[in-house]
Design an enzyme around this catalytic site. Structure first.
Site, PDB file in Angstrom:
ATOM      1  N   CYS A   2       7.679  -3.144  -6.378  1.00 52.25           N
ATOM      2  CA  CYS A   2       6.381  -3.807  -6.569  1.00 52.25           C
ATOM      3  C   CYS A   2       5.278  -3.079  -5.781  1.00 52.25           C
ATOM      4  O   CYS A   2       5.538  -2.258  -4.901  1.00 52.25           O
ATOM      5  CB  CYS A   2       6.460  -5.283  -6.203  1.00 52.25           C
ATOM      6  SG  CYS A   2       5.959  -5.717  -4.529  1.00 52.25           S
ATOM      7  N   CYS A   5       5.444  -3.500  -1.972  1.00 53.04           N
ATOM      8  CA  CYS A   5       6.580  -2.729  -1.426  1.00 53.04           C
ATOM      9  C   CYS A   5       6.193  -1.255  -1.315  1.00 53.04           C
ATOM     10  O   CYS A   5       6.506  -0.594  -0.323  1.00 53.04           O
ATOM     11  CB  CYS A   5       7.814  -2.890  -2.305  1.00 53.04           C
ATOM     12  SG  CYS A   5       8.706  -4.437  -2.055  1.00 53.04           S
ATOM     13  N   ASP A  28      -7.894  -5.344   2.298  1.00 47.88           N
ATOM     14  CA  ASP A  28      -7.875  -5.600   0.854  1.00 47.88           C
ATOM     15  C   ASP A  28      -8.778  -4.583   0.145  1.00 47.88           C
ATOM     16  O   ASP A  28      -9.869  -4.263   0.626  1.00 47.88           O
ATOM     17  CB  ASP A  28      -8.359  -7.028   0.575  1.00 47.88           C
ATOM     18  CG  ASP A  28      -7.994  -7.497  -0.816  1.00 47.88           C
ATOM     19  OD1 ASP A  28      -7.154  -8.406  -0.940  1.00 47.88           O
ATOM     20  OD2 ASP A  28      -8.568  -6.950  -1.790  1.00 47.88           O
ATOM     21  N   ASN A  85      -1.932 -17.611  -1.780  1.00 48.10           N
ATOM     22  CA  ASN A  85      -2.004 -18.056  -3.171  1.00 48.10           C
ATOM     23  C   ASN A  85      -0.589 -18.046  -3.747  1.00 48.10           C
ATOM     24  O   ASN A  85       0.142 -17.070  -3.561  1.00 48.10           O
ATOM     25  CB  ASN A  85      -2.899 -17.121  -3.986  1.00 48.10           C
ATOM     26  CG  ASN A  85      -4.348 -17.194  -3.553  1.00 48.10           C
ATOM     27  OD1 ASN A  85      -4.843 -18.264  -3.212  1.00 48.10           O
ATOM     28  ND2 ASN A  85      -5.035 -16.058  -3.548  1.00 48.10           N
ATOM     29  N   HIS A  96       4.327 -10.349  -4.256  1.00 45.94           N
ATOM     30  CA  HIS A  96       4.973 -10.009  -2.986  1.00 45.94           C
ATOM     31  C   HIS A  96       4.162 -10.792  -1.965  1.00 45.94           C
ATOM     32  O   HIS A  96       2.944 -10.579  -1.848  1.00 45.94           O
ATOM     33  CB  HIS A  96       4.917  -8.492  -2.753  1.00 45.94           C
ATOM     34  CG  HIS A  96       5.529  -8.012  -1.463  1.00 45.94           C
ATOM     35  ND1 HIS A  96       6.433  -6.961  -1.419  1.00 45.94           N
ATOM     36  CD2 HIS A  96       5.347  -8.403  -0.195  1.00 45.94           C
ATOM     37  CE1 HIS A  96       6.788  -6.748  -0.154  1.00 45.94           C
ATOM     38  NE2 HIS A  96       6.133  -7.611   0.615  1.00 45.94           N
ATOM     39  N   HIS A  98       1.933 -12.493   0.603  1.00 44.72           N
ATOM     40  CA  HIS A  98       0.865 -11.934   1.442  1.00 44.72           C
ATOM     41  C   HIS A  98      -0.035 -13.062   1.902  1.00 44.72           C
ATOM     42  O   HIS A  98      -0.320 -13.999   1.162  1.00 44.72           O
ATOM     43  CB  HIS A  98       0.060 -10.857   0.705  1.00 44.72           C
ATOM     44  CG  HIS A  98      -0.426 -11.271  -0.654  1.00 44.72           C
ATOM     45  ND1 HIS A  98       0.387 -11.266  -1.757  1.00 44.72           N
ATOM     46  CD2 HIS A  98      -1.628 -11.721  -1.075  1.00 44.72           C
ATOM     47  CE1 HIS A  98      -0.297 -11.688  -2.806  1.00 44.72           C
ATOM     48  NE2 HIS A  98      -1.527 -11.978  -2.420  1.00 44.72           N
ATOM     49  N   HIS A 100      -3.756 -13.818   3.092  1.00 45.18           N
ATOM     50  CA  HIS A 100      -5.133 -13.328   3.165  1.00 45.18           C
ATOM     51  C   HIS A 100      -5.752 -13.807   4.477  1.00 45.18           C
ATOM     52  O   HIS A 100      -5.646 -14.988   4.827  1.00 45.18           O
ATOM     53  CB  HIS A 100      -5.990 -13.913   2.037  1.00 45.18           C
ATOM     54  CG  HIS A 100      -5.630 -13.470   0.667  1.00 45.18           C
ATOM     55  ND1 HIS A 100      -6.290 -12.458   0.016  1.00 45.18           N
ATOM     56  CD2 HIS A 100      -4.694 -13.912  -0.199  1.00 45.18           C
ATOM     57  CE1 HIS A 100      -5.782 -12.304  -1.195  1.00 45.18           C
ATOM     58  NE2 HIS A 100      -4.811 -13.179  -1.358  1.00 45.18           N
TER      59      HIS A 100
HETATM   60  P1  5GP Z   1      -3.576 -12.420  -4.747  1.00 45.43           P
HETATM   61  O1  5GP Z   1      -4.578 -12.477  -5.885  1.00 45.43           O
HETATM   62  O2  5GP Z   1      -2.205 -12.075  -5.289  1.00 45.43           O
HETATM   63  O3  5GP Z   1      -3.558 -13.600  -3.840  1.00 45.43           O
HETATM   64  O4  5GP Z   1      -4.043 -11.229  -3.812  1.00 45.43           O
HETATM   65  C1  5GP Z   1      -3.776  -9.907  -4.100  1.00 45.43           C
HETATM   66  C2  5GP Z   1      -4.808  -9.090  -3.368  1.00 45.43           C
HETATM   67  O5  5GP Z   1      -4.377  -7.748  -3.352  1.00 45.43           O
HETATM   68  C3  5GP Z   1      -6.184  -9.106  -4.022  1.00 45.43           C
HETATM   69  O6  5GP Z   1      -7.136  -9.617  -3.100  1.00 45.43           O
HETATM   70  C4  5GP Z   1      -6.427  -7.652  -4.385  1.00 45.43           C
HETATM   71  O7  5GP Z   1      -7.779  -7.255  -4.193  1.00 45.43           O
HETATM   72  C5  5GP Z   1      -5.479  -6.904  -3.464  1.00 45.43           C
HETATM   73  N1  5GP Z   1      -5.004  -5.644  -3.998  1.00 45.43           N
HETATM   74  C6  5GP Z   1      -4.545  -5.422  -5.256  1.00 45.43           C
HETATM   75  N2  5GP Z   1      -4.160  -4.146  -5.391  1.00 45.43           N
HETATM   76  C7  5GP Z   1      -4.383  -3.546  -4.190  1.00 45.43           C
HETATM   77  C8  5GP Z   1      -4.194  -2.203  -3.711  1.00 45.43           C
HETATM   78  O8  5GP Z   1      -3.719  -1.315  -4.426  1.00 45.43           O
HETATM   79  N3  5GP Z   1      -4.550  -1.972  -2.425  1.00 45.43           N
HETATM   80  C9  5GP Z   1      -5.069  -2.946  -1.613  1.00 45.43           C
HETATM   81  N4  5GP Z   1      -5.377  -2.572  -0.355  1.00 45.43           N
HETATM   82  N5  5GP Z   1      -5.263  -4.204  -2.028  1.00 45.43           N
HETATM   83  C10 5GP Z   1      -4.925  -4.507  -3.300  1.00 45.43           C
HETATM   84 ZN    ZN Z   2       7.509  -6.162  -3.009  1.00 46.62          ZN
END
Ligand code: 5GP
Ligand code: ZN
Length: 112
Positions: A2, A5, A28, A85, A96, A98, A100
């Site tokens: 993923c 990862c 982010d 989330n 995966h 995370h 925020h």
């Molecule tokens: P989610 O929407 O799953 O709660 O948060 C995923 C977060 O990962 C989003 O805020 C998005 O901007 C961030 N994100 C997605 N792809 C990448 C990436 O390739 N690099 C970084 N640094 N952040 C990412």
């Molecule tokens: Zn992962």
């Protein structure tokens, strides 16, 4: 493997904030506040629904690390927000776990 990862392994570049043997924290790519950091376990866990009892210390470490990063950036007194989330309706886009960390502007409540 993923996306997070691959970021943890350094296969995809990211802007590091903190790393230890369990956690990696990085900026982010699409920040929603002046400080927007993601705190991620090295271990692949898809969502909050997938946590087990053995993950309790790991999740505690994620939360404490987010607070430490907020403090290091001077936001402990002003305030900051931490968010997990979980699944589509909450806006999870990377499966995966995370945490925020958002800080540096007034954050609305209730969230959108
Ligand atoms: P989610 O929407 O799953 O709660 O948060 C995923 C977060 O990962 C989003 O805020 C998005 O901007 C961030 N994100 C997605 N792809 C990448 C990436 O390739 N690099 C970084 N640094 N952040 C990412
Ligand atoms: Zn992962």
């Amino acid at each position: 493997m993923c996306l997070f990862c691959r970021i943890v392994k350094g296969e995809i570049p990211s802007r590091p904030v903190y790393r230890d043997d369990r956690l990696y924290a990085f900026h982010d790519i699409n920040p929603q506040a002046p400080l927007h950091v993601l705190v991620v376990p090295h271990k692949h866990i898809a969502t909050l629904n997938d946590l087990t009892e053995e993950d309790e210390r790991l999740v505690g470490a994620m939360v404490r690390r987010a607070a430490a990063i907020a403090r290091e950036h001077g936001y402990d007194r002003r305030g900051f927000r931490t968010v997990f989330n979980c699944n589509a309706e909450a806006g999870q886009s990377v499966y995966h776990l995370h945490l925020h960390l958002l800080a540096g502007r007034r954050l609305g409540w209730p969230p959108g």
